[in-house]
Motif scaffolding. Structure first.
Motif, mmCIF file in Angstrom:
data_model
loop_
_atom_site.group_PDB
_atom_site.id
_atom_site.type_symbol
_atom_site.label_atom_id
_atom_site.label_comp_id
_atom_site.label_asym_id
_atom_site.label_seq_id
_atom_site.Cartn_x
_atom_site.Cartn_y
_atom_site.Cartn_z
ATOM 1 N N ASN A 190 -14.692 -10.157 0.072
ATOM 2 C CA ASN A 190 -13.443 -10.323 -0.664
ATOM 3 C C ASN A 190 -12.450 -9.292 -0.143
ATOM 4 O O ASN A 190 -12.512 -8.124 -0.508
ATOM 5 C CB ASN A 190 -13.708 -10.140 -2.162
ATOM 6 N N LYS A 191 -11.546 -9.730 0.722
ATOM 7 C CA LYS A 191 -10.592 -8.806 1.345
ATOM 8 C C LYS A 191 -9.715 -8.108 0.316
ATOM 9 O O LYS A 191 -9.448 -6.916 0.422
ATOM 10 C CB LYS A 191 -9.720 -9.564 2.355
ATOM 11 N N ALA A 192 -9.283 -8.865 -0.687
ATOM 12 C CA ALA A 192 -8.424 -8.289 -1.714
ATOM 13 C C ALA A 192 -9.142 -7.185 -2.474
ATOM 14 O O ALA A 192 -8.543 -6.166 -2.824
ATOM 15 C CB ALA A 192 -7.962 -9.376 -2.682
ATOM 16 N N ALA A 193 -10.449 -7.377 -2.735
ATOM 17 C CA ALA A 193 -11.216 -6.358 -3.453
ATOM 18 C C ALA A 193 -11.316 -5.077 -2.644
ATOM 19 O O ALA A 193 -11.248 -3.974 -3.194
ATOM 20 C CB ALA A 193 -12.612 -6.892 -3.785
ATOM 21 N N ALA A 194 -11.487 -5.208 -1.328
ATOM 22 C CA ALA A 194 -11.552 -4.021 -0.474
ATOM 23 C C ALA A 194 -10.237 -3.251 -0.526
ATOM 24 O O ALA A 194 -10.229 -2.016 -0.641
ATOM 25 C CB ALA A 194 -11.878 -4.427 0.962
ATOM 26 N N ILE A 195 -9.109 -3.965 -0.475
ATOM 27 C CA ILE A 195 -7.802 -3.308 -0.546
ATOM 28 C C ILE A 195 -7.607 -2.657 -1.913
ATOM 29 O O ILE A 195 -7.110 -1.528 -2.020
ATOM 30 C CB ILE A 195 -6.672 -4.319 -0.260
ATOM 31 N N ARG A 196 -8.022 -3.360 -2.976
ATOM 32 C CA ARG A 196 -7.917 -2.774 -4.325
ATOM 33 C C ARG A 196 -8.717 -1.479 -4.416
ATOM 34 O O ARG A 196 -8.259 -0.491 -5.005
ATOM 35 C CB ARG A 196 -8.420 -3.755 -5.387
ATOM 36 N N ALA A 197 -9.925 -1.487 -3.851
ATOM 37 C CA ALA A 197 -10.769 -0.291 -3.901
ATOM 38 C C ALA A 197 -10.091 0.878 -3.198
ATOM 39 O O ALA A 197 -10.091 2.013 -3.707
ATOM 40 C CB ALA A 197 -12.134 -0.583 -3.274
ATOM 41 N N PHE A 198 -9.497 0.615 -2.037
ATOM 42 C CA PHE A 198 -8.790 1.679 -1.321
ATOM 43 C C PHE A 198 -7.616 2.204 -2.132
ATOM 44 O O PHE A 198 -7.362 3.415 -2.174
ATOM 45 C CB PHE A 198 -8.296 1.176 0.035
ATOM 46 N N MET A 199 -6.882 1.300 -2.774
ATOM 47 C CA MET A 199 -5.723 1.725 -3.569
ATOM 48 C C MET A 199 -6.152 2.610 -4.731
ATOM 49 O O MET A 199 -5.506 3.622 -5.038
ATOM 50 C CB MET A 199 -4.958 0.494 -4.079
ATOM 51 N N LYS A 200 -7.246 2.246 -5.365
ATOM 52 C CA LYS A 200 -7.741 3.050 -6.480
ATOM 53 C C LYS A 200 -8.249 4.397 -5.987
ATOM 54 O O LYS A 200 -7.989 5.438 -6.604
ATOM 55 C CB LYS A 200 -8.838 2.292 -7.225
ATOM 56 N N TYR A 214 -0.086 -5.090 -3.497
ATOM 57 C CA TYR A 214 -0.845 -4.987 -2.254
ATOM 58 C C TYR A 214 0.071 -4.869 -1.046
ATOM 59 O O TYR A 214 -0.251 -4.210 -0.064
ATOM 60 C CB TYR A 214 -1.739 -6.224 -2.087
ATOM 61 N N GLN A 215 1.240 -5.527 -1.154
ATOM 62 C CA GLN A 215 2.173 -5.533 -0.025
ATOM 63 C C GLN A 215 2.574 -4.129 0.378
ATOM 64 O O GLN A 215 2.564 -3.778 1.559
ATOM 65 C CB GLN A 215 3.410 -6.350 -0.383
ATOM 66 N N THR A 216 2.918 -3.298 -0.591
ATOM 67 C CA THR A 216 3.396 -1.961 -0.266
ATOM 68 C C THR A 216 2.287 -1.111 0.333
ATOM 69 O O THR A 216 2.542 -0.298 1.231
ATOM 70 C CB THR A 216 3.972 -1.264 -1.506
ATOM 71 N N PHE A 217 1.058 -1.294 -0.154
ATOM 72 C CA PHE A 217 -0.050 -0.500 0.388
ATOM 73 C C PHE A 217 -0.379 -0.941 1.810
ATOM 74 O O PHE A 217 -0.625 -0.111 2.693
ATOM 75 C CB PHE A 217 -1.283 -0.626 -0.504
ATOM 76 N N ILE A 218 -0.398 -2.243 2.042
ATOM 77 C CA ILE A 218 -0.658 -2.742 3.386
ATOM 78 C C ILE A 218 0.452 -2.299 4.329
ATOM 79 O O ILE A 218 0.208 -1.929 5.484
ATOM 80 C CB ILE A 218 -0.806 -4.282 3.374
ATOM 81 N N GLN A 219 1.690 -2.319 3.843
ATOM 82 C CA GLN A 219 2.808 -1.838 4.653
ATOM 83 C C GLN A 219 2.622 -0.363 4.992
ATOM 84 O O GLN A 219 2.840 0.069 6.132
ATOM 85 C CB GLN A 219 4.124 -2.038 3.901
ATOM 86 N N GLN A 220 2.191 0.432 4.009
ATOM 87 C CA GLN A 220 1.946 1.855 4.235
ATOM 88 C C GLN A 220 0.853 2.048 5.290
ATOM 89 O O GLN A 220 0.984 2.884 6.189
ATOM 90 C CB GLN A 220 1.536 2.532 2.929
ATOM 91 N N ALA A 221 -0.238 1.273 5.166
ATOM 92 C CA ALA A 221 -1.334 1.392 6.123
ATOM 93 C C ALA A 221 -0.884 0.997 7.520
ATOM 94 O O ALA A 221 -1.257 1.626 8.514
ATOM 95 C CB ALA A 221 -2.511 0.518 5.678
ATOM 96 N N THR A 222 -0.068 -0.045 7.606
ATOM 97 C CA THR A 222 0.428 -0.497 8.906
ATOM 98 C C THR A 222 1.327 0.551 9.547
ATOM 99 O O THR A 222 1.220 0.847 10.736
ATOM 100 C CB THR A 222 1.197 -1.826 8.740
ATOM 101 N N GLU A 223 2.227 1.110 8.754
ATOM 102 C CA GLU A 223 3.129 2.134 9.278
ATOM 103 C C GLU A 223 2.358 3.383 9.690
ATOM 104 O O GLU A 223 2.686 4.025 10.684
ATOM 105 C CB GLU A 223 4.177 2.476 8.223
ATOM 106 N N PHE A 224 1.329 3.741 8.939
ATOM 107 C CA PHE A 224 0.515 4.905 9.291
ATOM 108 C C PHE A 224 -0.164 4.681 10.635
ATOM 109 O O PHE A 224 -0.210 5.568 11.484
ATOM 110 C CB PHE A 224 -0.539 5.150 8.210
ATOM 111 N N LYS A 225 -0.690 3.477 10.843
ATOM 112 C CA LYS A 225 -1.352 3.169 12.106
ATOM 113 C C LYS A 225 -0.368 3.261 13.262
ATOM 114 O O LYS A 225 -0.708 3.723 14.353
ATOM 115 C CB LYS A 225 -1.958 1.763 12.038
ATOM 116 N N GLN A 226 0.858 2.849 13.028
ATOM 117 C CA GLN A 226 1.853 2.877 14.091
ATOM 118 C C GLN A 226 2.222 4.292 14.511
ATOM 119 O O GLN A 226 2.708 4.512 15.613
ATOM 120 C CB GLN A 226 3.106 2.115 13.635
ATOM 121 N N LEU A 227 1.965 5.276 13.620
ATOM 122 C CA LEU A 227 2.248 6.662 13.970
ATOM 123 C C LEU A 227 1.422 7.139 15.159
ATOM 124 O O LEU A 227 1.775 8.101 15.821
ATOM 125 C CB LEU A 227 1.977 7.579 12.767
#
Length: 301
Positions: A190-200, A214-227
Motif C-alpha cells: 500500500n503505497k499510500a500507507a508507506a507515505i502516511r507512515a513517513f509523514m507521521k 500527501y501532495q505537499t510531502f511528496i513535493q518536499q521529498a522530490t525537492e529534497f532529492k533534487q538538492l
C-alpha cells in the motif's frame, strides 16, 4: 486486519535490495577491522546482553496476549517468505519507532505509540521494514555499528585506527534502511500507507492525522532529492548525518518514491501498477495509469 496481500513465495532479498546498500556493504566488508569487531561481538556474547535487556523490561507479544499485533508479525513473515518468526516486544514510548536487535535470534521491538498512532497497513509497513533487515541478513553488521565504540575503547589508539571502519559501518547502516523500506512496502503493499507512515514519523501532529496532504510531502521529498545536484548540499547532508544510523525521513521517502516509480517495483505485480508522481498544476496526486485522475488530493481516504 484484512488478509488481502500477495504472498511473495520464494522471495530473495537480492530481488529488492537498494543498490546503495549493496555498494556500501561491499565497501564495509573490505574495510580493515570488520572481522575484529565481529569476533568481539561473538566472544563477549553481546547478543545475549541485548536479549536480557529487552526481554527483561518489555512486553512480549504472543498469539495469546496480543493476538492482533502478533498476527501482523506472522503475516509480514509469510508475505516476505521469512521462515522463522522473530520474537516481538513492545516498550513504552510515544514516538513512532521500532528497531531490531540480535543476529542469531533477532528480536523486534515496537514503541507502544506506534500501535496507537498507526493504522493496520502503516503497522505492516513498519514491521515489514524490521523483518526486511532480518531477511537481508543485516543484523550482525547492525550490532557492529551499535557496539563499535565499546570495541575501540579496548584497543590502544582505537578511536584513530577505527575511524574508517566507523564511517563504513555508519554509512552502510543508513543505506540498509533504504532496502528495509522496500521490504516494508512489499509487505504492506500500500503505497499510500508507506507515505502516511513517513509523514507521521517526520512529525505530523495527531490533530492533523485526518488532514494529511500527501501532495505537499511528496513535493518536499522530490525537492529534497533534487538538492543532490548541488555539490554543496551533498557536503551539508554528509556532515549532518555522518554518524547517524538512519537517513533523514524525507530522504527515505524520496528513495522509496523513486522505486515506486520504477519498473522494478511493478515486477512484483502487487496490484499497484500505477505510479505516484508530482503534478505541478493542479496540486493533486495523480496516477499515471489509464484510470481517471482522482479529484481528491488525499490518498487512501
Amino acid at each position: 486486519m484484512i488478509k488481502n496481500k500477495k504472498i511473495l513465495k520464494g522471495l530473495d532479498h537480492t530481488q529488492y535490495e537498494h543498490p546503495f546498500d549493496q555498494k556500501a556493504l561491499s565497501t564495509l566488508q573490505s574495510t580493515p577491522g570488520v572481522d575484529l569487531v565481529g569476533n568481539f561481538i561473538t566472544k563477549h556474547t553481546i547478543e545475549k546482553i541485548y536479549t536480557v535487556q529487552y526481554t527483561g523490561s518489555n512486553l512480549k507479544v504472543t498469539s495469546e496476549n496480543y493476538p492482533k499485533i502478533y498476527e501482523y508479525l506472522q503475516y509480514a513473515c509469510q508475505i516476505l517468505d521469512l521462515p522463522k518468526v522473530p520474537e516481538l516486544y513492545i516498550e513504552w514510548g510515544y514516538s513512532i519507532n521500532a528497531f531490531t536487535v540480535g543476529s542469531e535470534n533477532p528480536i523486534i521491538v515496537l514503541n507502544s505509540g506506534l500501535i496507537d498512532l498507526c493504522d493496520d497497513d502503516e503497522i505492516m509497513f513498519i514491521i515489514g521494514h524490521e523483518c526486511g533487515h532480518i531477511k537481508s541478513n543485516h543484523m550482525l553488521y547492525h550490532m557492529m555499528a551499535q557496539v563499535i565504540n565499546i570495541c575501540i575503547d579496548s584497543i590502544p589508539f582505537g578511536s584513530i585506527a577505527a575511524a574508517p571502519l566507523q564511517y563504513a559501518l555508519y554509512y552502510w547502516d543508513r543505506m540498509s534502511e533504504f532496502t528495509a523500506d522496500r521490504a516494508g512496502l512489499l509487505c504492506c503493499q500500500n503505497k499510500a500507507a508507506a507515505i502516511r507512515a513517513f509523514m507521521k514519523m517526520a512529525g505530523m501532529p495527531i490533530k492533523e492525522f485526518n488532514n494529511m496532504n500527501y501532495q505537499t510531502f511528496i513535493q518536499q521529498a522530490t525537492e529534497f532529492k533534487q538538492l543532490d545536484y548541488d555539490a554543496m548540499s551533498k557536503v551539508i547532508k554528509f556532515i549532518s548525518i555522518a554518524d547517524n544510523s538512519h537517513p533523514w525521513t524525507v530522504m527515505r521517502a524520496a528513495e522509496l518514491l523513486n522505486w515506486i516509480n520504477s519498473s522494478e517495483y511493478n515486477k512484483f505485480n502487487l496490484g499497484e501498477t500505477s505510479r505516484l508522481i508530482v503534478d505541478e498544476s493542479p496540486k493533486v496526486i495523480t496516477r499515471s495509469s489509464d484510470q481517471k485522475m482522482r479529484k481528491n488530493k488525499y490518498l487512501g481516504q
